[in-house]
Design a protein around this motif. Structure first.
Motif, PDB file in Angstrom:
ATOM      1  N   THR A  14      72.622  10.082  14.322  1.00 23.30           N
ATOM      2  CA  THR A  14      72.309  10.148  12.864  1.00 23.30           C
ATOM      3  C   THR A  14      73.013  11.372  12.361  1.00 23.30           C
ATOM      4  O   THR A  14      73.285  12.410  13.043  1.00 23.30           O
ATOM      5  CB  THR A  14      70.817  10.216  12.543  1.00 23.30           C
ATOM      6  N   THR A  17      68.822  15.831  11.780  1.00 24.52           N
ATOM      7  CA  THR A  17      67.732  15.726  12.754  1.00 24.52           C
ATOM      8  C   THR A  17      67.156  14.610  12.757  1.00 24.52           C
ATOM      9  O   THR A  17      65.987  14.376  13.414  1.00 24.52           O
ATOM     10  CB  THR A  17      66.938  16.895  12.755  1.00 24.52           C
ATOM     11  N   ALA A  19      67.703  11.826  14.124  1.00 20.10           N
ATOM     12  CA  ALA A  19      67.638  11.365  15.689  1.00 20.10           C
ATOM     13  C   ALA A  19      66.728  11.622  16.456  1.00 20.10           C
ATOM     14  O   ALA A  19      65.775  11.243  17.064  1.00 20.10           O
ATOM     15  CB  ALA A  19      69.093  11.678  16.423  1.00 20.10           C
ATOM     16  N   ALA A  20      66.294  13.222  16.267  1.00 22.15           N
ATOM     17  CA  ALA A  20      65.239  13.911  17.035  1.00 22.15           C
ATOM     18  C   ALA A  20      63.797  13.465  16.687  1.00 22.15           C
ATOM     19  O   ALA A  20      62.943  13.313  17.379  1.00 22.15           O
ATOM     20  CB  ALA A  20      65.480  15.280  16.786  1.00 22.15           C
ATOM     21  N   GLY A  21      63.634  13.141  15.250  1.00 28.65           N
ATOM     22  CA  GLY A  21      62.334  12.649  14.696  1.00 28.65           C
ATOM     23  C   GLY A  21      62.114  11.187  15.274  1.00 28.65           C
ATOM     24  O   GLY A  21      61.067  10.631  15.895  1.00 28.65           O
ATOM     25  N   LYS A  23      63.471   9.983  18.137  1.00 26.51           N
ATOM     26  CA  LYS A  23      63.077  10.151  19.593  1.00 26.51           C
ATOM     27  C   LYS A  23      61.700  10.732  19.836  1.00 26.51           C
ATOM     28  O   LYS A  23      61.015  10.250  20.540  1.00 26.51           O
ATOM     29  CB  LYS A  23      63.997  11.275  20.285  1.00 26.51           C
ATOM     30  N   SER A  24      61.261  11.495  18.862  1.00 24.84           N
ATOM     31  CA  SER A  24      59.808  12.260  18.933  1.00 24.84           C
ATOM     32  C   SER A  24      58.880  10.934  18.817  1.00 24.84           C
ATOM     33  O   SER A  24      57.860  10.869  19.355  1.00 24.84           O
ATOM     34  CB  SER A  24      59.667  13.254  17.993  1.00 24.84           C
ATOM     35  N   ASP A  27      58.531   8.661  21.890  1.00 27.78           N
ATOM     36  CA  ASP A  27      58.025   9.256  22.944  1.00 27.78           C
ATOM     37  C   ASP A  27      56.595   9.206  22.758  1.00 27.78           C
ATOM     38  O   ASP A  27      55.799   8.907  23.808  1.00 27.78           O
ATOM     39  CB  ASP A  27      58.449  10.960  23.066  1.00 27.78           C
ATOM     40  N   LEU A  38      70.827  11.282  22.494  1.00 24.62           N
ATOM     41  CA  LEU A  38      70.677  11.533  20.985  1.00 24.62           C
ATOM     42  C   LEU A  38      72.138  12.139  20.389  1.00 24.62           C
ATOM     43  O   LEU A  38      72.526  13.083  21.169  1.00 24.62           O
ATOM     44  CB  LEU A  38      69.392  12.645  20.584  1.00 24.62           C
ATOM     45  N   GLN A  40      73.040  14.299  16.783  1.00 20.49           N
ATOM     46  CA  GLN A  40      72.554  14.832  15.472  1.00 20.49           C
ATOM     47  C   GLN A  40      73.655  15.490  14.858  1.00 20.49           C
ATOM     48  O   GLN A  40      73.997  16.632  15.115  1.00 20.49           O
ATOM     49  CB  GLN A  40      71.338  15.904  15.874  1.00 20.49           C
ATOM     50  N   GLU A  52      80.356  14.908  21.228  1.00 21.12           N
ATOM     51  CA  GLU A  52      79.103  14.365  21.610  1.00 21.12           C
ATOM     52  C   GLU A  52      79.269  12.829  22.043  1.00 21.12           C
ATOM     53  O   GLU A  52      78.569  12.671  22.829  1.00 21.12           O
ATOM     54  CB  GLU A  52      78.135  14.836  20.471  1.00 21.12           C
TER      55      GLU A  52
END
Length: 144
Positions: A14, A17, A19-21, A23-24, A27, A38, A40, A52
């Motif tokens: 994405t 951030t 992508a991190a959201g 993933k969070s 989880d 991920l 970002q 990346e």
């Protein structure tokens, strides 16, 4: 010698951030998974998106499947991933939402990925609802 079945792996790619959201949330909802990568984009000026992507692709064997969730159809992240669809085991889903990602991640690894993706997209569309209208419609029907 028969080619062994590979693993199904996932990439959330994405702008920023987001992508991190995702993933969070994953989880919390389904538990941590080590087969989710991920990217970002544009967060770290010292890291190229292409580098990346290549790091992730290096971790995907020829007999693995990679399902990529990209944020925007026609966006730079999706466009940079397109070259990898030449590999028969790379599948890109653009414009995803969390229910779609969960359904695909939780699918049986023996199910054909093309069918899993098609079904998950149909189901994910149903998750996008203007809740105010839904509530007022249901409330109105109860009073009839």
């Amino acid at each position: 010698m028969e080619k062994s079945a590979g693993a199904r792996k996932f990439l959330v790619a994405t702008h920023g951030t987001f992508a991190a959201g995702i993933k969070s949330s994953l989880d919390i909802i389904i538990g941590a998974m080590d087969n989710v990568f991920l990217i970002q984009a544009y967060v770290d000026d010292n890291k190229s998106i292409e580098a990346e992507i290549n790091e992730v692709m290096a971790q995907v064997a020829d007999n693995d499947e990679l399902v990529v969730f990209a944020d925007i159809l026609g966006g730079s992240v999706t466009n940079m991933l397109l070259q990898h669809t030449l590999r028969p085991n790379v599948h890109i889903v653009s414009g995803f939402n969390l229910p779609l990602v969960i359904e695909i991640l939780m699918a049986d690894a023996d199910d054909q990925i093309e069918e899993v993706i098609a079904s998950a997209i149909d189901n994910a569309k149903e998750q996008m609802v203007y809740v105010n209208k839904l509530i007022s419609t249901q409330t109105g029907n109860e009073n009839d």
